[in-house]
Design a protein around this motif. Sequence first.
Motif, PDB file in Angstrom:
ATOM      1  N   ASP A 255      -8.321  24.006  -8.153  1.00  0.00           N
ATOM      2  CA  ASP A 255      -8.369  24.794  -9.388  1.00  0.00           C
ATOM      3  C   ASP A 255      -9.802  25.219  -9.700  1.00  0.00           C
ATOM      4  O   ASP A 255     -10.017  26.260 -10.330  1.00  0.00           O
ATOM      5  CB  ASP A 255      -7.807  23.973 -10.551  1.00  0.00           C
ATOM      6  N   ALA A 256     -10.775  24.415  -9.281  1.00  0.00           N
ATOM      7  CA  ALA A 256     -12.185  24.764  -9.437  1.00  0.00           C
ATOM      8  C   ALA A 256     -13.002  23.793  -8.595  1.00  0.00           C
ATOM      9  O   ALA A 256     -12.544  22.695  -8.262  1.00  0.00           O
ATOM     10  CB  ALA A 256     -12.625  24.699 -10.900  1.00  0.00           C
ATOM     11  N   VAL A 257     -14.219  24.236  -8.250  1.00  0.00           N
ATOM     12  CA  VAL A 257     -15.137  23.424  -7.449  1.00  0.00           C
ATOM     13  C   VAL A 257     -16.508  23.473  -8.124  1.00  0.00           C
ATOM     14  O   VAL A 257     -16.941  24.532  -8.586  1.00  0.00           O
ATOM     15  CB  VAL A 257     -15.254  23.964  -6.001  1.00  0.00           C
TER      16      VAL A 257
ATOM     17  N   VAL B 128     -30.382  17.657 -12.256  1.00  0.00           N
ATOM     18  CA  VAL B 128     -31.132  18.658 -13.011  1.00  0.00           C
ATOM     19  C   VAL B 128     -30.293  19.904 -13.260  1.00  0.00           C
ATOM     20  O   VAL B 128     -30.179  20.382 -14.392  1.00  0.00           O
ATOM     21  CB  VAL B 128     -32.444  19.004 -12.293  1.00  0.00           C
ATOM     22  N   THR B 129     -29.673  20.450 -12.218  1.00  0.00           N
ATOM     23  CA  THR B 129     -28.792  21.611 -12.420  1.00  0.00           C
ATOM     24  C   THR B 129     -27.559  21.218 -13.209  1.00  0.00           C
ATOM     25  O   THR B 129     -26.996  22.017 -13.951  1.00  0.00           O
ATOM     26  CB  THR B 129     -28.399  22.225 -11.072  1.00  0.00           C
ATOM     27  N   LEU B 130     -27.127  19.983 -13.087  1.00  0.00           N
ATOM     28  CA  LEU B 130     -25.956  19.407 -13.758  1.00  0.00           C
ATOM     29  C   LEU B 130     -24.679  19.895 -13.098  1.00  0.00           C
ATOM     30  O   LEU B 130     -24.353  19.419 -12.024  1.00  0.00           O
ATOM     31  CB  LEU B 130     -25.998  19.696 -15.263  1.00  0.00           C
ATOM     32  N   ALA B 131     -23.936  20.821 -13.687  1.00  0.00           N
ATOM     33  CA  ALA B 131     -22.673  21.269 -13.104  1.00  0.00           C
ATOM     34  C   ALA B 131     -22.769  22.759 -12.787  1.00  0.00           C
ATOM     35  O   ALA B 131     -22.812  23.593 -13.693  1.00  0.00           O
ATOM     36  CB  ALA B 131     -21.511  21.013 -14.061  1.00  0.00           C
ATOM     37  N   ALA B 132     -22.805  23.078 -11.492  1.00  0.00           N
ATOM     38  CA  ALA B 132     -22.827  24.474 -11.054  1.00  0.00           C
ATOM     39  C   ALA B 132     -21.463  24.798 -10.454  1.00  0.00           C
ATOM     40  O   ALA B 132     -21.090  24.235  -9.416  1.00  0.00           O
ATOM     41  CB  ALA B 132     -23.929  24.696 -10.022  1.00  0.00           C
ATOM     42  N   ARG B 133     -20.724  25.679 -11.118  1.00  0.00           N
ATOM     43  CA  ARG B 133     -19.398  26.015 -10.603  1.00  0.00           C
ATOM     44  C   ARG B 133     -19.521  26.920  -9.381  1.00  0.00           C
ATOM     45  O   ARG B 133     -20.289  27.884  -9.377  1.00  0.00           O
ATOM     46  CB  ARG B 133     -18.556  26.693 -11.679  1.00  0.00           C
ATOM     47  N   VAL B 134     -18.779  26.581  -8.348  1.00  0.00           N
ATOM     48  CA  VAL B 134     -18.795  27.364  -7.115  1.00  0.00           C
ATOM     49  C   VAL B 134     -17.866  28.555  -7.290  1.00  0.00           C
ATOM     50  O   VAL B 134     -16.664  28.392  -7.530  1.00  0.00           O
ATOM     51  CB  VAL B 134     -18.363  26.500  -5.913  1.00  0.00           C
ATOM     52  N   ARG B 135     -18.435  29.745  -7.178  1.00  0.00           N
ATOM     53  CA  ARG B 135     -17.661  30.978  -7.335  1.00  0.00           C
ATOM     54  C   ARG B 135     -17.184  31.539  -6.002  1.00  0.00           C
ATOM     55  O   ARG B 135     -16.183  32.262  -5.943  1.00  0.00           O
ATOM     56  CB  ARG B 135     -18.508  32.033  -8.055  1.00  0.00           C
ATOM     57  N   ARG B 136     -17.927  31.217  -4.925  1.00  0.00           N
ATOM     58  CA  ARG B 136     -17.562  31.750  -3.607  1.00  0.00           C
ATOM     59  C   ARG B 136     -17.972  30.752  -2.542  1.00  0.00           C
ATOM     60  O   ARG B 136     -19.028  30.135  -2.620  1.00  0.00           O
ATOM     61  CB  ARG B 136     -18.256  33.094  -3.380  1.00  0.00           C
ATOM     62  N   ILE B 137     -17.085  30.560  -1.558  1.00  0.00           N
ATOM     63  CA  ILE B 137     -17.369  29.740  -0.385  1.00  0.00           C
ATOM     64  C   ILE B 137     -17.312  30.652   0.830  1.00  0.00           C
ATOM     65  O   ILE B 137     -16.250  31.170   1.188  1.00  0.00           O
ATOM     66  CB  ILE B 137     -16.377  28.579  -0.236  1.00  0.00           C
TER      67      ILE B 137
ATOM     68  N   ASP C 294     -16.960  33.712   2.712  1.00  0.00           N
ATOM     69  CA  ASP C 294     -16.437  35.018   2.306  1.00  0.00           C
ATOM     70  C   ASP C 294     -15.200  34.909   1.415  1.00  0.00           C
ATOM     71  O   ASP C 294     -14.515  35.912   1.181  1.00  0.00           O
ATOM     72  CB  ASP C 294     -16.115  35.865   3.549  1.00  0.00           C
ATOM     73  N   VAL C 295     -14.914  33.732   0.894  1.00  0.00           N
ATOM     74  CA  VAL C 295     -13.736  33.522   0.050  1.00  0.00           C
ATOM     75  C   VAL C 295     -14.180  33.389  -1.400  1.00  0.00           C
ATOM     76  O   VAL C 295     -14.929  32.463  -1.761  1.00  0.00           O
ATOM     77  CB  VAL C 295     -12.956  32.264   0.475  1.00  0.00           C
ATOM     78  N   THR C 296     -13.734  34.301  -2.252  1.00  0.00           N
ATOM     79  CA  THR C 296     -14.007  34.218  -3.688  1.00  0.00           C
ATOM     80  C   THR C 296     -12.976  33.308  -4.331  1.00  0.00           C
ATOM     81  O   THR C 296     -11.763  33.491  -4.137  1.00  0.00           O
ATOM     82  CB  THR C 296     -13.957  35.609  -4.327  1.00  0.00           C
ATOM     83  N   LEU C 297     -13.430  32.330  -5.086  1.00  0.00           N
ATOM     84  CA  LEU C 297     -12.533  31.361  -5.703  1.00  0.00           C
ATOM     85  C   LEU C 297     -12.009  31.872  -7.034  1.00  0.00           C
ATOM     86  O   LEU C 297     -12.637  32.697  -7.700  1.00  0.00           O
ATOM     87  CB  LEU C 297     -13.263  30.030  -5.910  1.00  0.00           C
ATOM     88  N   ASP C 298     -10.861  31.354  -7.417  1.00  0.00           N
ATOM     89  CA  ASP C 298     -10.253  31.696  -8.698  1.00  0.00           C
ATOM     90  C   ASP C 298     -11.202  31.274  -9.816  1.00  0.00           C
ATOM     91  O   ASP C 298     -11.639  30.127  -9.886  1.00  0.00           O
ATOM     92  CB  ASP C 298      -8.917  30.965  -8.828  1.00  0.00           C
ATOM     93  N   GLY C 299     -11.513  32.193 -10.698  1.00  0.00           N
ATOM     94  CA  GLY C 299     -12.437  31.894 -11.776  1.00  0.00           C
ATOM     95  C   GLY C 299     -11.776  31.478 -13.061  1.00  0.00           C
ATOM     96  O   GLY C 299     -12.454  31.356 -14.090  1.00  0.00           O
TER      97      GLY C 299
END
Length: 306
Positions: A264-266, A272-281, A283-288
């Motif tokens: 559902d999300a990664v 320091v950055t804390l939580a960085a949501r992965v938008r793309r792995i 060439d695959v764009t993840l569900d936002g």
Amino acid sequence: MGTAAGEGADRATDRGADARVVVLVAGGPDGPRPRVHPAGEPLLLADDLAAVRGDGCFETLLMVGGRPAKPERHLARLGRSAAALGLTGPTAGEWGAGIALAAREWGPDSEAMVRLVLSRGPERGGPETAYITVAPVGPHAVRARAEGIAVTVLGRGFPADFAASAPWMLLGAKTLSYAANMAALRHAAADGYDDVVYLSSEGEVLEGPRSTILIARSGELVSPPAEVGILEGTTLGALAEVAEREGVPVRRERLLLTDLLTADAVWLLSSVTLAARVRRIDDVTLDGAYPGVDVAGMVDRAVGRA
């Protein structure tokens, strides 16, 4: 740079990207007594083994409002790393006094990255060197928190059980030998990515060069276990405490790349950055879409930003 705590607080609002505070915790002629070291003056001897061999360990934590975030977790992990390297290092109390001095020098008005470094000391012989640096949180971290990141998948070249079969490789310790991790990040940046997800030689998900991997799946949070040869994440541990209070299950489970692509999300979690949501792995764009779990909010609460 002055040494008075009041002066440090007064200057906090004027700090630029090159601002630094350095506190020497151990080493040098004064022994284990925390004292401010001028940030623009040399600190290490030329043959210090941290510089010539990366022979040491470190921790990085966030400082918010003049308070270090979860220092006890970082000091516990630093102790484990030091033990794996056969280092003694300052006591937790001595590190704590150094952190407190560094925090007073920095002041409460801006977030900062606090790095604790322990070196084996000079190659010629002598005491271990321990010091603390404080610097502003960089714009890349702020941007990653707000906008998310694109990551590429790279093989680490080790099997998932390598840490258990080869403990001398120090895979569960946070050592100063970071050249390979930084090379991976430069490789990713050259291809237009913000960060990296490491896989084992069998294809298991491991970690990022500077982060822990977390996924949301059907209302629960899942992260790879430490047994696959990864660093135990302090931010993940702090998040898990908040998640338990808020009724969100957090599990450790071996993951494959397909688990990330179908989650559902990664996120990549780090101190320091804390939580960085992965938008793309790759060439695959993840569900936002909203995954049903406010990971960024829980991390903020865990480290005192909320």
